[in-house]
Design a protein around this motif. Structure first.
Motif, PDB file in Angstrom:
ATOM      1  N   LYS A   2       2.086   2.340  17.777  1.00 56.67           N
ATOM      2  CA  LYS A   2       1.319   1.585  16.786  1.00 56.67           C
ATOM      3  C   LYS A   2       0.953   0.222  17.357  1.00 56.67           C
ATOM      4  N   LEU A   3      -0.217  -0.272  16.956  1.00 53.92           N
ATOM      5  CA  LEU A   3      -0.621  -1.642  17.226  1.00 53.92           C
ATOM      6  C   LEU A   3      -0.567  -2.365  15.901  1.00 53.92           C
ATOM      7  N   ALA A  66       6.701   1.237  19.482  1.00 54.54           N
ATOM      8  CA  ALA A  66       6.911   2.667  19.284  1.00 54.54           C
ATOM      9  C   ALA A  66       6.828   2.969  17.787  1.00 54.54           C
ATOM     10  N   ASP A  67       6.472   4.207  17.451  1.00 56.08           N
ATOM     11  CA  ASP A  67       6.369   4.600  16.043  1.00 56.08           C
ATOM     12  C   ASP A  67       7.657   4.304  15.281  1.00 56.08           C
ATOM     13  N   SER A  68       8.791   4.495  15.932  1.00 52.34           N
ATOM     14  CA  SER A  68      10.081   4.307  15.266  1.00 52.34           C
ATOM     15  C   SER A  68      10.355   2.842  14.924  1.00 52.34           C
ATOM     16  N   PHE A  92      -1.909  -5.517   9.579  1.00 49.83           N
ATOM     17  CA  PHE A  92      -2.642  -4.275   9.771  1.00 49.83           C
ATOM     18  C   PHE A  92      -1.882  -3.422  10.780  1.00 49.83           C
ATOM     19  N   VAL A  93      -1.762  -2.124  10.499  1.00 55.89           N
ATOM     20  CA  VAL A  93      -1.082  -1.190  11.396  1.00 55.89           C
ATOM     21  C   VAL A  93      -2.100  -0.141  11.835  1.00 55.89           C
ATOM     22  N   LEU A  94      -2.298  -0.018  13.156  1.00 53.85           N
ATOM     23  CA  LEU A  94      -3.268   0.916  13.706  1.00 53.85           C
ATOM     24  C   LEU A  94      -2.579   1.886  14.651  1.00 53.85           C
ATOM     25  N   GLU A  95      -3.118   3.087  14.759  1.00 54.64           N
ATOM     26  CA  GLU A  95      -2.642   4.043  15.752  1.00 54.64           C
ATOM     27  C   GLU A  95      -3.065   3.546  17.133  1.00 54.64           C
ATOM     28  N   GLU A 106       3.270   2.711  34.631  1.00 53.12           N
ATOM     29  CA  GLU A 106       3.936   3.419  33.531  1.00 53.12           C
ATOM     30  C   GLU A 106       2.970   3.563  32.370  1.00 53.12           C
ATOM     31  N   THR A 107       3.072   4.672  31.646  1.00 55.35           N
ATOM     32  CA  THR A 107       2.188   4.917  30.518  1.00 55.35           C
ATOM     33  C   THR A 107       2.998   5.221  29.270  1.00 55.35           C
ATOM     34  N   GLY A 108       2.299   5.220  28.119  1.00 59.91           N
ATOM     35  CA  GLY A 108       2.931   5.525  26.854  1.00 59.91           C
ATOM     36  C   GLY A 108       3.967   4.492  26.451  1.00 59.91           C
ATOM     37  N   GLU A 109       5.015   4.945  25.742  1.00 62.55           N
ATOM     38  CA  GLU A 109       6.038   4.023  25.252  1.00 62.55           C
ATOM     39  C   GLU A 109       6.797   3.338  26.384  1.00 62.55           C
ATOM     40  N   GLU A 110       6.880   3.957  27.559  1.00 61.62           N
ATOM     41  CA  GLU A 110       7.550   3.308  28.683  1.00 61.62           C
ATOM     42  C   GLU A 110       6.834   2.042  29.124  1.00 61.62           C
TER      43      GLU A 110
END
Length: 112
Positions: A2-3, A66-68, A92-95, A106-110
């Motif tokens: 999330k952003l 992270a989503d969590s 505001f919460v965005l995907e 590194e990509t994603g949550e990492e």
């Protein structure tokens, strides 16, 4: 991922930053912005003349999490930035489709 974007009063930036660090947020971006909402600006007197200031100075914070973590981060911002008065701001919460750490690739949550 999330952003989370928050528009807050500039005086609340340090309190929000401290609350986010306690939540485990490792980085954020902030900048000076101006705008208006229900607060509708205000008037100031300069050299005896009254001027309408229609854009109010605010601080914009952006945090990728992270989503969590998202709900805890939103609540931390709300509780640290809130005064109960008009003009406290918005969150505001965005995907977030992706992220990459430039230095390591590194990509994603990492990458967060």
């Amino acid at each position: 991922m999330k952003l989370i974007m928050a528009i807050i009063k500039p005086a609340k930036l340090d309190e929000v930053r401290e609350a986010l660090v306690e939540c485990g947020v490792q980085g954020l971006t902030s900048g000076e912005v101006s705008g208006f909402g229900r607060q509708k600006g205000h008037t100031e007197i300069y050299r005896g003349a009254e001027y309408a200031i229609s854009f109010v100075p605010k601080t914009k914070i952006e945090v990728a999490v992270a989503d969590s973590q998202a709900d805890a981060v939103v609540e931390a911002i709300r509780s640290a930035a809130g005064t109960g008065n008009i003009g406290d701001g918005k969150i505001f919460v965005l995907e977030l489709a992706g992220a990459m750490r430039i230095r390591t690739g590194e990509t994603g949550e990492e990458a967060l």
